[in-house]
Design a protein around this motif. Structure first.
Motif, PDB file in Angstrom:
ATOM      1  N   GLN A  91       7.515  19.182   7.800  1.00  0.00           N
ATOM      2  CA  GLN A  91       6.122  18.763   7.780  1.00  0.00           C
ATOM      3  C   GLN A  91       5.177  19.958   7.786  1.00  0.00           C
ATOM      4  N   ALA A  92       5.697  21.133   7.493  1.00  0.00           N
ATOM      5  CA  ALA A  92       4.895  22.356   7.645  1.00  0.00           C
ATOM      6  C   ALA A  92       4.856  23.211   6.384  1.00  0.00           C
ATOM      7  N   SER A  93       4.945  22.595   5.219  1.00  0.00           N
ATOM      8  CA  SER A  93       4.915  23.390   3.982  1.00  0.00           C
ATOM      9  C   SER A  93       3.567  24.064   3.772  1.00  0.00           C
ATOM     10  N   ASP A  94       2.539  23.637   4.516  1.00  0.00           N
ATOM     11  CA  ASP A  94       1.223  24.265   4.426  1.00  0.00           C
ATOM     12  C   ASP A  94       1.027  25.372   5.454  1.00  0.00           C
ATOM     13  N   GLN A  95       2.106  25.696   6.196  1.00  0.00           N
ATOM     14  CA  GLN A  95       2.005  26.682   7.262  1.00  0.00           C
ATOM     15  C   GLN A  95       2.646  28.018   6.930  1.00  0.00           C
ATOM     16  N   ALA A  96       3.580  28.045   5.985  1.00  0.00           N
ATOM     17  CA  ALA A  96       4.305  29.287   5.699  1.00  0.00           C
ATOM     18  C   ALA A  96       5.009  29.179   4.354  1.00  0.00           C
ATOM     19  N   ASN A  97       5.425  30.324   3.843  1.00  0.00           N
ATOM     20  CA  ASN A  97       6.129  30.395   2.567  1.00  0.00           C
ATOM     21  C   ASN A  97       7.625  30.462   2.811  1.00  0.00           C
ATOM     22  N   PHE A  98       8.321  29.347   2.594  1.00  0.00           N
ATOM     23  CA  PHE A  98       9.769  29.307   2.747  1.00  0.00           C
ATOM     24  C   PHE A  98      10.348  28.370   1.701  1.00  0.00           C
ATOM     25  N   TRP A  99      11.661  28.222   1.690  1.00  0.00           N
ATOM     26  CA  TRP A  99      12.342  27.449   0.649  1.00  0.00           C
ATOM     27  C   TRP A  99      12.343  25.962   1.007  1.00  0.00           C
ATOM     28  N   GLN A 100      11.737  25.159   0.149  1.00  0.00           N
ATOM     29  CA  GLN A 100      11.818  23.711   0.301  1.00  0.00           C
ATOM     30  C   GLN A 100      12.736  23.137  -0.779  1.00  0.00           C
ATOM     31  N   LEU A 140      16.811  22.226  -2.004  1.00  0.00           N
ATOM     32  CA  LEU A 140      18.242  22.450  -1.815  1.00  0.00           C
ATOM     33  C   LEU A 140      18.581  23.894  -2.158  1.00  0.00           C
ATOM     34  N   PHE A 141      18.867  24.683  -1.134  1.00  0.00           N
ATOM     35  CA  PHE A 141      19.159  26.100  -1.333  1.00  0.00           C
ATOM     36  C   PHE A 141      20.616  26.273  -1.768  1.00  0.00           C
ATOM     37  N   PRO A 142      20.895  27.200  -2.726  1.00  0.00           N
ATOM     38  CA  PRO A 142      19.985  28.120  -3.409  1.00  0.00           C
ATOM     39  C   PRO A 142      19.715  27.734  -4.862  1.00  0.00           C
ATOM     40  N   TYR A 143      19.720  26.445  -5.164  1.00  0.00           N
ATOM     41  CA  TYR A 143      19.611  26.062  -6.580  1.00  0.00           C
ATOM     42  C   TYR A 143      18.402  25.204  -6.926  1.00  0.00           C
ATOM     43  N   HIS A 144      17.706  24.647  -5.942  1.00  0.00           N
ATOM     44  CA  HIS A 144      16.520  23.851  -6.254  1.00  0.00           C
ATOM     45  C   HIS A 144      15.450  24.077  -5.206  1.00  0.00           C
ATOM     46  N   ASN A 145      14.325  24.638  -5.636  1.00  0.00           N
ATOM     47  CA  ASN A 145      13.182  24.858  -4.763  1.00  0.00           C
ATOM     48  C   ASN A 145      12.043  23.979  -5.254  1.00  0.00           C
ATOM     49  N   SER A 146      11.640  23.022  -4.442  1.00  0.00           N
ATOM     50  CA  SER A 146      10.569  22.110  -4.846  1.00  0.00           C
ATOM     51  C   SER A 146       9.201  22.782  -4.816  1.00  0.00           C
ATOM     52  N   GLU A 147       9.111  23.948  -4.175  1.00  0.00           N
ATOM     53  CA  GLU A 147       7.875  24.724  -4.115  1.00  0.00           C
ATOM     54  C   GLU A 147       6.704  23.914  -3.551  1.00  0.00           C
ATOM     55  N   LYS A 148       6.958  23.124  -2.530  1.00  0.00           N
ATOM     56  CA  LYS A 148       5.886  22.353  -1.908  1.00  0.00           C
ATOM     57  C   LYS A 148       4.808  23.256  -1.322  1.00  0.00           C
ATOM     58  N   ASP A 149       5.200  24.482  -0.968  1.00  0.00           N
ATOM     59  CA  ASP A 149       4.218  25.424  -0.416  1.00  0.00           C
ATOM     60  C   ASP A 149       3.443  26.148  -1.508  1.00  0.00           C
ATOM     61  N   GLY A 150       3.820  25.931  -2.775  1.00  0.00           N
ATOM     62  CA  GLY A 150       3.093  26.527  -3.886  1.00  0.00           C
ATOM     63  C   GLY A 150       3.668  27.812  -4.427  1.00  0.00           C
TER      64      GLY A 150
END
Length: 349
Positions: A220-229, A231-241
């Motif tokens: 629930q914190a994709s707006d708080q920091a830059n991390f992998w959202q 399925l690592f390491p093959y799909h990053n939804s980039e919810k944090d942008g």
């Protein structure tokens, strides 16, 4: 991690398989106010006493047991050192980072099995490790599946010789080793933070938070920091942008006015890494300003001296690395660099 770097450089030559290892509840903010620093881009971190180490179910073995620490006040960079700041250092001093230097075979040989033959010179060219997505699920204990040795990768060329930082001057500098970070800090009249200083600062005035923003789940914190959202390491939804690094100050600061204390890039600390140092500290009622162990020890790589890193990176995910927790520790050799590793500095009062 130094051994990983060395072996990955000659992986195709040696045919070696690499295996290394790499919340909930309410938090109450203390009555600490954000204080100004006389040094540009730095904030004053107040003196304080806290419980250092893992205090939740996600804690790793090297975060235990927790112990009481008192830290004196100090100044800390609000952000990770940026490409623009590192460029100013390089232009002023002519410094050449370790990723820009060809590999010394005699030095590498000290970390390899006896009798190892020298690989072709083409595998000893200057470069660094770059993250590469996989085609699907892989063994998450085999870091070699998503790290690619890339000749020409360095702080100026984060993904390899064809990449550039031209439009990333406000991103954190990467591919810097502990030695590189030390050189910058000395030039700037600063130093690297101790693990205790870093953890205390990351808490931002909160009482035993899991993350720098509090206890809100990372889901629930994709707006708080830059991390992998995803399925690592093959799909990053980039919810944090962001897929890779983000410009500093892209996310809210913590209570002390510090940005990116979780995610973006791992940050070097001053301390040598020792997996059992907390057990030694626990023997005393309170530890004043700990500066780390005198000797390093990593059971998974016992012949290589390691130094501590904190804060996680844009690659961190709960499936294998909850590096965005304030107590999470990581380590690497002091000459290693990656495209998810940077640093910030502190200054004594």
């Amino acid at each position: 991690m130094k051994l990983l770097v060395r072996l990955l450089r000659i992986n195709c030559f040696l045919s070696v398989t690499l295996f290394i290892s790499s919340c909930s509840g309410k938090s109450e903010k203390t009555n600490q106010s954000l204080e100004q620093s006389p040094f540009e881009g730095m904030v004053l971190i107040p003196e304080g006493t806290f419980i250092m180490g893992g205090t939740n179910n996600d804690a790793m073995e090297d975060e235990l047991p927790p112990f009481k620490v008192n830290v004196s006040g100090f100044y800390m960079d609000q952000t990770e050192v940026t490409n623009a700041q590192f460029l100013a250092f390089v232009e002023a001093t002519g410094y050449i980072t370790e990723a820009e230097r060809d590999i010394d075979w005699n030095e590498m040989l000290e970390q390899l099995p006896e009798g190892t033959s020298k690989p072709p010179d083409s595998l000893l060219k200057a470069g660094s490790l770059v993250f590469a997505t996989t085609d699907g699920p892989v063994n998450l204990r085999d870091y070699s599946k998503w790290w690619k040795w890339t000749v020409g990768a360095c702080w100026k060329h984060p993904e390899g010789p064809e990449s550039s930082i031209e439009n990333r001057m406000d991103h954190p500098v990467v591919h810097v080793s502990w030695n590189d970070a030390q050189a910058f800090a000395k030039w700037a009249g600063k130093r690297l933070p101790t693990e205790a200083e870093w953890e205390w600062a990351a808490m931002g005035g909160l009482q035993n938070p899991i993350y720098p923003w509090g206890n809100k789940s990372v889901n629930q914190a994709s707006d708080q920091a830059n991390f992998w959202q995803g399925l690592f390491p093959y799909h990053n939804s980039e919810k944090d942008g962001f897929f890779g690094t983000a410009p500093v100050k892209s996310f809210p600061p913590n209570g002390y006015g510090l940005y990116d204390m979780a995610g973006n890039v791992w940050e070097w600390c001053q301390d040598k890494y020792r997996f059992d140092v907390y057990s030694q500290y626990k023997k005393k009622a309170i530890i004043e300003n700990p500066t780390g162990p005198e000797t390093s020890l990593d059971p998974e790589d016992p012949f290589v001296e390691k130094y501590a890193m904190r804060g996680g990176s844009f690659l961190c995910n709960d499936s294998y690395c909850s590096g965005y927790r304030v107590s999470r520790r990581m380590k690497s050799s002091k000459d290693s660099g990656f495209n998810h590793t940077g640093f910030r500095c502190v200054k004594d009062i």
